[in-house]
Design a protein around this motif. Structure first.
Motif, PDB file in Angstrom:
ATOM      1  N   CYS A  51       0.841  -1.189   0.000  1.00 55.02           N
ATOM      2  CA  CYS A  51       0.000   0.000   0.000  1.00 55.02           C
ATOM      3  C   CYS A  51       0.879   1.243   0.000  1.00 55.02           C
ATOM      4  O   CYS A  51       1.754   1.387   0.861  1.00 55.02           O
ATOM      5  CB  CYS A  51      -0.910  -0.014   1.225  1.00 55.02           C
ATOM      6  SG  CYS A  51      -2.047   1.382   1.284  1.00 55.02           S
ATOM      7  N   ARG A  52       0.659   2.103  -1.002  1.00 53.52           N
ATOM      8  CA  ARG A  52       1.391   3.371  -1.106  1.00 53.52           C
ATOM      9  C   ARG A  52       2.902   3.194  -1.034  1.00 53.52           C
ATOM     10  O   ARG A  52       3.605   3.908  -0.343  1.00 53.52           O
ATOM     11  CB  ARG A  52       0.903   4.347  -0.054  1.00 53.52           C
ATOM     12  CG  ARG A  52      -0.563   4.689  -0.219  1.00 53.52           C
ATOM     13  CD  ARG A  52      -1.039   5.683   0.773  1.00 53.52           C
ATOM     14  NE  ARG A  52      -2.454   5.948   0.539  1.00 53.52           N
ATOM     15  CZ  ARG A  52      -3.183   6.700   1.308  1.00 53.52           C
ATOM     16  NH1 ARG A  52      -2.669   7.284   2.352  1.00 53.52           N
ATOM     17  NH2 ARG A  52      -4.452   6.886   1.022  1.00 53.52           N
ATOM     18  N   GLY A  53       3.389   2.166  -1.729  1.00 53.46           N
ATOM     19  CA  GLY A  53       4.821   1.939  -1.830  1.00 53.46           C
ATOM     20  C   GLY A  53       5.455   1.233  -0.651  1.00 53.46           C
ATOM     21  O   GLY A  53       6.673   1.059  -0.615  1.00 53.46           O
ATOM     22  N   LYS A  54       4.662   0.796   0.316  1.00 50.54           N
ATOM     23  CA  LYS A  54       5.201   0.094   1.478  1.00 50.54           C
ATOM     24  C   LYS A  54       4.634  -1.317   1.544  1.00 50.54           C
ATOM     25  O   LYS A  54       3.558  -1.600   1.038  1.00 50.54           O
ATOM     26  CB  LYS A  54       4.859   0.844   2.769  1.00 50.54           C
ATOM     27  CG  LYS A  54       5.522   2.198   2.880  1.00 50.54           C
ATOM     28  CD  LYS A  54       5.208   2.837   4.210  1.00 50.54           C
ATOM     29  CE  LYS A  54       5.869   4.207   4.296  1.00 50.54           C
ATOM     30  NZ  LYS A  54       5.557   4.858   5.572  1.00 50.54           N
ATOM     31  N   CYS A  55       5.363  -2.198   2.198  1.00 43.54           N
ATOM     32  CA  CYS A  55       4.957  -3.591   2.355  1.00 43.54           C
ATOM     33  C   CYS A  55       4.544  -3.813   3.810  1.00 43.54           C
ATOM     34  O   CYS A  55       5.229  -3.377   4.736  1.00 43.54           O
ATOM     35  CB  CYS A  55       6.123  -4.498   1.985  1.00 43.54           C
ATOM     36  SG  CYS A  55       5.731  -6.239   2.096  1.00 43.54           S
ATOM     37  N   PHE A  56       3.402  -4.506   4.008  1.00 46.55           N
ATOM     38  CA  PHE A  56       2.894  -4.799   5.339  1.00 46.55           C
ATOM     39  C   PHE A  56       2.571  -6.284   5.433  1.00 46.55           C
ATOM     40  O   PHE A  56       2.252  -6.918   4.429  1.00 46.55           O
ATOM     41  CB  PHE A  56       1.607  -4.005   5.619  1.00 46.55           C
ATOM     42  CG  PHE A  56       1.782  -2.517   5.545  1.00 46.55           C
ATOM     43  CD1 PHE A  56       2.162  -1.796   6.652  1.00 46.55           C
ATOM     44  CD2 PHE A  56       1.560  -1.852   4.347  1.00 46.55           C
ATOM     45  CE1 PHE A  56       2.321  -0.420   6.580  1.00 46.55           C
ATOM     46  CE2 PHE A  56       1.711  -0.481   4.260  1.00 46.55           C
ATOM     47  CZ  PHE A  56       2.100   0.238   5.383  1.00 46.55           C
ATOM     48  N   TYR A  57       2.630  -6.827   6.632  1.00 47.32           N
ATOM     49  CA  TYR A  57       2.267  -8.215   6.876  1.00 47.32           C
ATOM     50  C   TYR A  57       1.161  -8.259   7.920  1.00 47.32           C
ATOM     51  O   TYR A  57       1.256  -7.594   8.954  1.00 47.32           O
ATOM     52  CB  TYR A  57       3.470  -9.025   7.374  1.00 47.32           C
ATOM     53  CG  TYR A  57       4.541  -9.177   6.331  1.00 47.32           C
ATOM     54  CD1 TYR A  57       4.526 -10.257   5.455  1.00 47.32           C
ATOM     55  CD2 TYR A  57       5.551  -8.239   6.203  1.00 47.32           C
ATOM     56  CE1 TYR A  57       5.505 -10.393   4.479  1.00 47.32           C
ATOM     57  CE2 TYR A  57       6.533  -8.370   5.236  1.00 47.32           C
ATOM     58  CZ  TYR A  57       6.502  -9.445   4.382  1.00 47.32           C
ATOM     59  OH  TYR A  57       7.463  -9.574   3.429  1.00 47.32           O
ATOM     60  N   ALA A  58       0.103  -9.018   7.653  1.00 47.52           N
ATOM     61  CA  ALA A  58      -1.001  -9.184   8.584  1.00 47.52           C
ATOM     62  C   ALA A  58      -1.067 -10.637   9.008  1.00 47.52           C
ATOM     63  O   ALA A  58      -1.159 -11.536   8.170  1.00 47.52           O
ATOM     64  CB  ALA A  58      -2.315  -8.765   7.916  1.00 47.52           C
ATOM     65  N   GLY A  59      -0.992 -10.882  10.296  1.00 50.99           N
ATOM     66  CA  GLY A  59      -1.046 -12.237  10.841  1.00 50.99           C
ATOM     67  C   GLY A  59      -2.370 -12.502  11.531  1.00 50.99           C
ATOM     68  O   GLY A  59      -3.287 -11.675  11.498  1.00 50.99           O
ATOM     69  N   PRO A  60      -2.505 -13.659  12.172  1.00 53.27           N
ATOM     70  CA  PRO A  60      -3.739 -14.020  12.858  1.00 53.27           C
ATOM     71  C   PRO A  60      -4.173 -12.925  13.848  1.00 53.27           C
ATOM     72  O   PRO A  60      -3.353 -12.377  14.589  1.00 53.27           O
ATOM     73  CB  PRO A  60      -3.371 -15.305  13.600  1.00 53.27           C
ATOM     74  CG  PRO A  60      -2.258 -15.882  12.799  1.00 53.27           C
ATOM     75  CD  PRO A  60      -1.482 -14.690  12.299  1.00 53.27           C
TER      76      PRO A  60
END
Length: 66
Positions: A51-60
């Motif tokens: 999103c908007r040039g950044k990487c994110f990780y979503a876990g449980p």
């Protein structure tokens, strides 16, 4: 091993809300956008988001808002 599956349906008591339920192991969405608001709740595994040039990780337990 569980197979990948996805379903889209209208929420039982909320006519204007759609529910997308999925179980993915290797599937990846191509770059896309959303015309409507979206909420995602992760039950297990990890989702990688850009999103908007950044990487994110979503876990449980993560709540994803788009």
């Amino acid at each position: 091993m569980e197979r990948e599956a996805a379903a889209l349906y209208r929420a039982e008591k909320l006519d204007d809300i759609f529910v997308f339920q999925a179980n993915y192991r290797t599937f990846q969405f191509c770059k896309h956008s959303h015309e409507d608001y979206a909420l995602g709740l992760m039950f297990q595994g990890t989702q990688k988001l850009h999103c908007r040039g950044k990487c994110f990780y979503a876990g449980p337990g993560s709540l994803i808002t788009v």
